[in-house]
Design a protein around this motif. Sequence first.
Motif, PDB file in Angstrom:
ATOM      1  N   UNK A 150      -9.009   7.322   8.107  1.00 12.73           N
ATOM      2  CA  UNK A 150      -9.920   6.292   8.603  1.00 12.73           C
ATOM      3  C   UNK A 150      -9.247   4.928   8.722  1.00 12.73           C
ATOM      4  N   UNK A 151      -8.023   4.836   8.303  1.00 11.01           N
ATOM      5  CA  UNK A 151      -7.159   3.675   8.555  1.00 11.01           C
ATOM      6  C   UNK A 151      -5.879   4.244   9.150  1.00 11.01           C
ATOM      7  N   UNK A 152      -5.647   4.016  10.422  1.00 10.15           N
ATOM      8  CA  UNK A 152      -4.468   4.544  11.103  1.00 10.15           C
ATOM      9  C   UNK A 152      -3.804   3.413  11.866  1.00 10.15           C
ATOM     10  N   UNK A 153      -2.511   3.220  11.611  1.00 13.20           N
ATOM     11  CA  UNK A 153      -1.753   2.137  12.230  1.00 13.20           C
ATOM     12  C   UNK A 153      -0.546   2.723  12.961  1.00 13.20           C
ATOM     13  N   UNK A 154      -0.408   2.443  14.264  1.00 13.62           N
ATOM     14  CA  UNK A 154       0.735   2.988  15.013  1.00 13.62           C
ATOM     15  C   UNK A 154       2.046   2.331  14.586  1.00 13.62           C
ATOM     16  N   UNK A 155       3.080   3.134  14.516  1.00 15.87           N
ATOM     17  CA  UNK A 155       4.420   2.662  14.157  1.00 15.87           C
ATOM     18  C   UNK A 155       5.073   2.067  15.397  1.00 15.87           C
ATOM     19  N   UNK A 156       5.614   0.849  15.246  1.00 16.57           N
ATOM     20  CA  UNK A 156       6.298   0.155  16.354  1.00 16.57           C
ATOM     21  C   UNK A 156       7.766   0.554  16.439  1.00 16.57           C
ATOM     22  N   UNK A 157       8.397   0.798  15.271  1.00 15.66           N
ATOM     23  CA  UNK A 157       9.810   1.185  15.233  1.00 15.66           C
ATOM     24  C   UNK A 157      10.006   2.180  14.096  1.00 15.66           C
TER      25      UNK A 157
ATOM     26  N   UNK B 115       0.847  -1.192   0.000  1.00 16.57           N
ATOM     27  CA  UNK B 115       0.000   0.000   0.000  1.00 16.57           C
ATOM     28  C   UNK B 115       0.880   1.237   0.000  1.00 16.57           C
ATOM     29  N   UNK B 116       0.329   2.338  -0.456  1.00 18.34           N
ATOM     30  CA  UNK B 116       0.965   3.640  -0.302  1.00 18.34           C
ATOM     31  C   UNK B 116       0.120   4.396   0.717  1.00 18.34           C
ATOM     32  N   UNK B 117       0.729   4.673   1.866  1.00 16.79           N
ATOM     33  CA  UNK B 117       0.050   5.357   2.955  1.00 16.79           C
ATOM     34  C   UNK B 117       0.790   6.660   3.247  1.00 16.79           C
ATOM     35  N   UNK B 118       0.414   7.328   4.317  1.00 18.33           N
ATOM     36  CA  UNK B 118       1.041   8.584   4.715  1.00 18.33           C
ATOM     37  C   UNK B 118       1.702   8.403   6.078  1.00 18.33           C
ATOM     38  N   UNK B 119       2.941   8.845   6.193  1.00 16.01           N
ATOM     39  CA  UNK B 119       3.669   8.799   7.453  1.00 16.01           C
ATOM     40  C   UNK B 119       3.543  10.163   8.112  1.00 16.01           C
ATOM     41  N   UNK B 120       2.927  10.203   9.296  1.00 18.23           N
ATOM     42  CA  UNK B 120       2.725  11.450  10.018  1.00 18.23           C
ATOM     43  C   UNK B 120       3.008  11.237  11.500  1.00 18.23           C
ATOM     44  N   UNK B 121       2.962  12.310  12.239  1.00 16.69           N
ATOM     45  CA  UNK B 121       3.120  12.263  13.690  1.00 16.69           C
ATOM     46  C   UNK B 121       1.819  12.764  14.303  1.00 16.69           C
ATOM     47  N   UNK B 122       1.234  11.940  15.174  1.00 19.93           N
ATOM     48  CA  UNK B 122       0.015  12.325  15.904  1.00 19.93           C
ATOM     49  C   UNK B 122       0.274  12.130  17.383  1.00 19.93           C
ATOM     50  N   UNK B 123       0.005  13.169  18.141  1.00 21.22           N
ATOM     51  CA  UNK B 123       0.201  13.136  19.592  1.00 21.22           C
ATOM     52  C   UNK B 123       1.608  12.661  19.949  1.00 21.22           C
ATOM     53  N   UNK B 124       2.593  13.120  19.179  1.00 19.34           N
ATOM     54  CA  UNK B 124       3.987  12.817  19.452  1.00 19.34           C
ATOM     55  C   UNK B 124       4.463  11.455  19.007  1.00 19.34           C
ATOM     56  N   UNK B 125       3.614  10.677  18.325  1.00 20.29           N
ATOM     57  CA  UNK B 125       4.001   9.335  17.886  1.00 20.29           C
ATOM     58  C   UNK B 125       3.785   9.186  16.383  1.00 20.29           C
ATOM     59  N   UNK B 126       4.691   8.451  15.731  1.00 18.84           N
ATOM     60  CA  UNK B 126       4.555   8.193  14.296  1.00 18.84           C
ATOM     61  C   UNK B 126       3.418   7.217  14.035  1.00 18.84           C
ATOM     62  N   UNK B 127       2.654   7.495  12.966  1.00 19.78           N
ATOM     63  CA  UNK B 127       1.601   6.599  12.494  1.00 19.78           C
ATOM     64  C   UNK B 127       1.643   6.570  10.974  1.00 19.78           C
ATOM     65  N   UNK B 128       1.128   5.488  10.398  1.00 22.30           N
ATOM     66  CA  UNK B 128       0.869   5.446   8.967  1.00 22.30           C
ATOM     67  C   UNK B 128      -0.647   5.394   8.809  1.00 22.30           C
TER      68      UNK B 128
END
Length: 127
Positions: free
Chosen positions: A75-82, A56-69
């Motif tokens: 409406x699809x948000x997955x927390x980054x583990x590393x 997939x092509x998603x977006x890498x952003x920072x929400x509330x101080x943590x990286x997410x894709x």
Amino acid sequence: MTEHRFVCADCGEEKVHVNPSGCGGTGYATGPNGEKVCYDCCGKRDRADMRERGRAVLYLTVREGKHVVSNWPGTLTLPVKAYRKGRHNIAGSRETVWFDGPDGRKWWGVCYGDNTQLCHCKRLRAA
């Protein structure tokens, strides 16, 4: 104030999108056949597509101080583990992330350059 009404091709619900400025987003995505799909159903489509295709092509952003894709409407948000940021010989920088996908498997993604949030993601092969 501009108000747009449409019926989602997936869930069949009539949706209202209010845009106070009168310009900008539409409140829906347009599918491959021109159908209008609400943002909630976009998340469902993106999850299903990731499970099926393994990329997939998603977006890498920072929400509330943590990286997410996430997908474009969020409406699809997955927390980054590393997360790792490094140099790239052409783009200048490279951000690499690892996360759990919607299929419960491990995924990784890479974002090249400083002026983009596009993250090219793939499911990892089973170990």
